[in-house]
Design an enzyme around this catalytic site. Structure first.
Site, PDB file in Angstrom:
ATOM      1  N   SER A  51       0.801  -1.218   0.000  1.00 24.95           N
ATOM      2  CA  SER A  51       0.000   0.000   0.000  1.00 24.95           C
ATOM      3  C   SER A  51       0.840   1.278   0.000  1.00 24.95           C
ATOM      4  CB  SER A  51      -0.956  -0.043   1.183  1.00 24.95           C
ATOM      5  OG  SER A  51      -1.932   0.963   1.063  1.00 24.95           O
ATOM      6  N   HIS A  52       0.720   2.064   1.063  1.00 19.55           N
ATOM      7  CA  HIS A  52       1.385   3.364   1.142  1.00 19.55           C
ATOM      8  C   HIS A  52       2.772   3.265   1.784  1.00 19.55           C
ATOM      9  CE1 HIS A  52      -0.982   2.269   4.547  1.00 19.55           C
ATOM     10  NE2 HIS A  52      -0.137   2.934   5.305  1.00 19.55           N
TER      11      HIS A  52
ATOM     12  N   ASP B  30      -2.056   6.784  -3.143  1.00 21.10           N
ATOM     13  CA  ASP B  30      -0.995   5.975  -2.540  1.00 21.10           C
ATOM     14  C   ASP B  30      -0.458   4.965  -3.556  1.00 21.10           C
ATOM     15  OD1 ASP B  30      -3.044   4.093  -2.566  1.00 21.10           O
ATOM     16  OD2 ASP B  30      -2.512   3.238  -0.628  1.00 21.10           O
TER      17      ASP B  30
ATOM     18  N   ASP C 212      -0.780   1.807  -4.242  1.00 17.85           N
ATOM     19  CA  ASP C 212      -1.646   0.880  -4.968  1.00 17.85           C
ATOM     20  C   ASP C 212      -2.983   1.509  -5.375  1.00 17.85           C
ATOM     21  OD1 ASP C 212      -2.431   0.952  -2.273  1.00 17.85           O
ATOM     22  OD2 ASP C 212      -3.346  -1.025  -2.400  1.00 17.85           O
TER      23      ASP C 212
ATOM     24  N   ASP D 254      -5.622   2.908  -3.796  1.00 12.78           N
ATOM     25  CA  ASP D 254      -6.925   2.894  -3.125  1.00 12.78           C
ATOM     26  C   ASP D 254      -7.109   4.119  -2.219  1.00 12.78           C
ATOM     27  OD1 ASP D 254      -5.061   1.925  -1.349  1.00 12.78           O
ATOM     28  OD2 ASP D 254      -6.153   0.089  -0.852  1.00 12.78           O
ATOM     29  N   ARG D 255      -6.007   4.726  -1.769  1.00 10.53           N
ATOM     30  CA  ARG D 255      -6.129   5.927  -0.937  1.00 10.53           C
ATOM     31  C   ARG D 255      -5.978   7.192  -1.764  1.00 10.53           C
ATOM     32  NH1 ARG D 255      -2.911   5.177   4.702  1.00 10.53           N
ATOM     33  NH2 ARG D 255      -3.837   3.194   5.286  1.00 10.53           N
TER      34      ARG D 255
ATOM     35  N   LYS E 180     -11.563   0.275  -1.444  1.00 14.79           N
ATOM     36  CA  LYS E 180     -11.653   1.728  -1.541  1.00 14.79           C
ATOM     37  C   LYS E 180     -11.019   2.145  -2.860  1.00 14.79           C
ATOM     38  CE  LYS E 180      -7.772   2.115   1.708  1.00 14.79           C
ATOM     39  NZ  LYS E 180      -7.754   0.814   2.378  1.00 14.79           N
TER      40      LYS E 180
HETATM   41  C1  G6P Z   1      -5.313  -0.411   5.212  1.00 12.49           C
HETATM   42  C2  G6P Z   1      -6.721  -0.917   5.107  1.00 12.49           C
HETATM   43  C3  G6P Z   1      -7.684   0.105   5.630  1.00 12.49           C
HETATM   44  C4  G6P Z   1      -7.298   0.553   7.024  1.00 12.49           C
HETATM   45  C5  G6P Z   1      -5.861   1.007   7.041  1.00 12.49           C
HETATM   46  C6  G6P Z   1      -5.361   1.432   8.424  1.00 12.49           C
HETATM   47  O1  G6P Z   1      -5.146   0.670   4.347  1.00 12.49           O
HETATM   48  O2  G6P Z   1      -7.040  -1.219   3.771  1.00 12.49           O
HETATM   49  O3  G6P Z   1      -8.961  -0.431   5.592  1.00 12.49           O
HETATM   50  O4  G6P Z   1      -8.108   1.594   7.424  1.00 12.49           O
HETATM   51  O5  G6P Z   1      -5.055  -0.010   6.539  1.00 12.49           O
HETATM   52  O6  G6P Z   1      -5.047   0.342   9.197  1.00 12.49           O
HETATM   53  P1  G6P Z   1      -4.280   0.451  10.585  1.00 12.49           P
HETATM   54  O7  G6P Z   1      -4.581  -0.871  11.199  1.00 12.49           O
HETATM   55  O8  G6P Z   1      -2.820   0.674  10.304  1.00 12.49           O
HETATM   56  O9  G6P Z   1      -4.863   1.626  11.320  1.00 12.49           O
HETATM   57 ZN    ZN Z   2      -3.368   1.399  -0.452  1.00 11.32          ZN
END
Ligand code: G6P
Ligand code: ZN
Length: 567
Positions: free
Chosen positions: A138-139, A309, A311, A313-314, A413
């Site tokens: 992800s990020h 981000d 990938d 989704d954010r 997302k």
């Molecule tokens: C990922 C998930 C999200 C979640 C985020 C924060 O991005 O896809 O659904 O809100 O992580 O997770 P954390 O457990 O680090 O607060």
């Molecule tokens: Zn992501």
């Protein structure tokens, strides 16, 4: 002796066999690891763990494949994509070789391995695949010194629910061998089908390389009014936008969709080449890491800015002069403006959902939208919890404080979807980002919001902190206590450890964060993150509600000072 026909058939078969020899399947002995429990969003570790611990990747992939019933697995289709980070190509090669050896019928893979997380979800649903694998952390930063991750999505296109990830984890703890076709090689750059004969009893194994953007773009066309957005982004009075793909997977999507299709000038899209290490940056769209977007927007030349981000989704949205749209507000504002988004005109709006730490701004939008009460569900952190709500038609729009918003068009997302939702609202209301946000606050009140992250804490210390804190705040004497901060008095109304019962399958998820809720709906929440790759991360979320419009222009950081007074 053989008949004439039998002889012909025999020699035909021999000829075929000589042309393409079937791919051998090999079984390899391995030893289990005890740390392959998927977190909030898949298995995420330092890249070197995947790269250098023997069979670490293979063990986990075998556990994922074994979690699928053999009957479902045979001949089924799976989708594979990555955000392009370092080690993705190596991992895809292994996944292809192991999928073939485990009886998967077909893999659909993005060209050069590239597919955003929302695109994977979209493709899974579109082609009715059994699930998909997304290679991303992800990020989190990428590269040999960064993070790598593997997410597993199921047939609805969403992240695997806990029942599935638990099963994967159980298998990973006792795994003794894995199956692989070490000789199988594919060309990730060549669009189209590639087929392989298998030595085992399975049918031929097929790989299909698809364009990374096509399927996703076609879906978006049906959700939004592309002409309306194009009208906004082109012509004499065009809204000047700046979109930062942060060297992640979104580059090709931004160029193709926002520039080629929707007419934004080519120079509005920056950092659009996916890099294996994201250019050494955190591909994280927030005020800390999306600094180049922030600086550019401060110049005042652009009316709308967004970043994504790694990938895709954010997302983060900024208005002119870098006016920041808090993600919880963004969700609430999209909710209050669903009537401007064509998708919801077609399907109606059945319900909203937010993760528990996300500010309660959404709840007021739900109460007033169309004067009709729209239910708001409060789930634990993690997109997977929205899956059942959306599958059962209970939720049309949802989001999280962690810069994620989406709808039931897919089961992840979707950053670009949120950007198109905002552009649709701007096109219809003919107001600036800042005007839309301030107008929303004036109608519903402002939820000041701040999150504090304490990273790489010793896991034992984090555990004891949470345990002791729970004991302290759940004492009888704590409830109804009053705290005075400046002129405000906060009265404790409710304290609990958040627990969620899924309304669809009845499953109960406990210990999802400690909540202190005050009489005016202000809140302080303590929660352990589930996405860190080293140690524990403690998050404190603080939300303070302000109804009075004359007090809507303070800096959110005031909460910071409040908190300091508080403890
Ligand atoms: C990922 C998930 C999200 C979640 C985020 C924060 O991005 O896809 O659904 O809100 O992580 O997770 P954390 O457990 O680090 O607060
Ligand atoms: Zn992501």
């Amino acid at each position: 002796s053989l008949s004439f026909e039998e002889k012909i058939q025999w020699s035909l078969r021999r000829e075929q066999a000589m042309e393409v020899s079937p791919i051998p399947v090999v079984t390899v002995q391995t030893a289990p690891y005890d740390d392959q429990r998927p977190g909030t969003s898949g298995l995420r570790k330092k890249t070197f763990v995947f790269e250098s611990k023997k069979n670490y990747l293979q063990n986990f992939i075998q556990s994922v494949l074994s979690s699928i019933d053999l009957r479902d697995r045979q001949g089924c289709t799976m989708v594979v994509g990555s955000d392009g980070r370092y080690f993705s190509r190596t991992a895809i090669e292994v996944i292809v070789q192991m999928a073939a050896a485990n009886g998967i019928g077909r893999l659909v893979i993005g060209q050069n391995g590239i597919l955003s997380t929302p695109a994977v979800s979209c493709v899974i649903r579109r082609i009715k695949a059994i699930g998909g694998i997304v290679l991303t952390a992800s990020h989190n930063p990428g590269g040999p010194g960064g993070d790598f991750g593997i997410k597993f999505n199921v047939a609805n296109g969403g992240p695997a629910p806990d029942t599935v990830t638990d099963k994967i984890y159980q298998i990973s703890k006792t795994i003794e061998e894995y199956a692989i076709c070490p000789d199988l090689r594919i060309d990730l750059s060549r669009l189209g089908r590639q087929e392989f004969d298998m030595e085992n009893k399975f049918k031929p194994f097929r790989v299909e390389i698809i364009d990374s953007v096509d399927v996703y773009l076609n879906m978006l066309r049906n959700l939004f009014d592309f002409n309306a957005i194009k009208g906004l982004l082109t012509g004499a009075h065009q809204l000047k936008i700046r979109i930062d793909a942060m060297n992640g997977v979104m580059g090709p999507y931004v160029r193709r969709i926002l520039c080629d299709e929707l007419g934004a000038p080519a120079n509005s899209a920056v950092n659009c080449v996916p890099l294996e290490d994201f250019g050494g940056q955190h591909p994280d769209p927030n005020l800390t890491y999306a600094t180049s977007l922030l600086e550019a927007m401060k110049g005042g030349e652009h009316g709308f800015g967004a970043a994504f981000d790694g990938d895709g989704d954010r997302y983060m949205i900024l208005g002119q002069n870098a006016f920041f749209v808090n993600p919880s507000d963004s969700l609430a504002i999209i909710a209050a403006n669903v009537s401007y988004i064509p998708q919801f005109q077609q399907t109606g709006v059945h319900g909203f959902a937010r993760s528990m730490p996300t500010s309660t701004a959404l709840d007021s939008s739900g109460r007033v939208a169309k004067a009709m009460k729209i239910p708001v569900y409060e789930t634990p952190t993690g997109w997977k919890f929205f899956g059942n709500l959306m599958d059962s038609g209970r939720c049309s729009l949802c989001g999280e404080e962690s810069f994620g918003t989406g709808s039931d068009h897919i089961r992840e997302k979707d950053g670009l979807w949120a950007v198109l939702a905002w552009l649709s609202i701007i096109a219809a209301r003919k107001q600036s980002v800042e005007e839309i946000v301030k107008d929303h606050w004036a109608r519903f009140g402002r939820h000041y919001y701040c999150r504090f992250d304490y990273e790489e804490v010793d896991p034992r210390a984090a555990f004891f902190l949470m345990r002791d804190l729970e004991a302290l705040i759940t004492e009888k004497s704590f409830s109804s206590q009053q705290f005075a901060v400046g002129n405000n008095v906060y009265t404790v109304e409710k304290v609990d450890s958040f627990e969620y019962t899924d309304p669809v399958d009845g499953s109960v998820t406990k210990r999802q964060g400690l909540r202190i809720i005050f009489a005016d709906n202000s809140r302080i929440i303590f929660r352990l993150s589930g996405t860190g790759s080293t140690g524990s991360t403690i998050r404190i979320y603080a939300e303070s509600y302000e109804r009075d419009p004359s007090k809507h222009t303070k800096e959110p950081q005031v909460i910071h000072n409040y908190l300091n007074d508080f403890f």
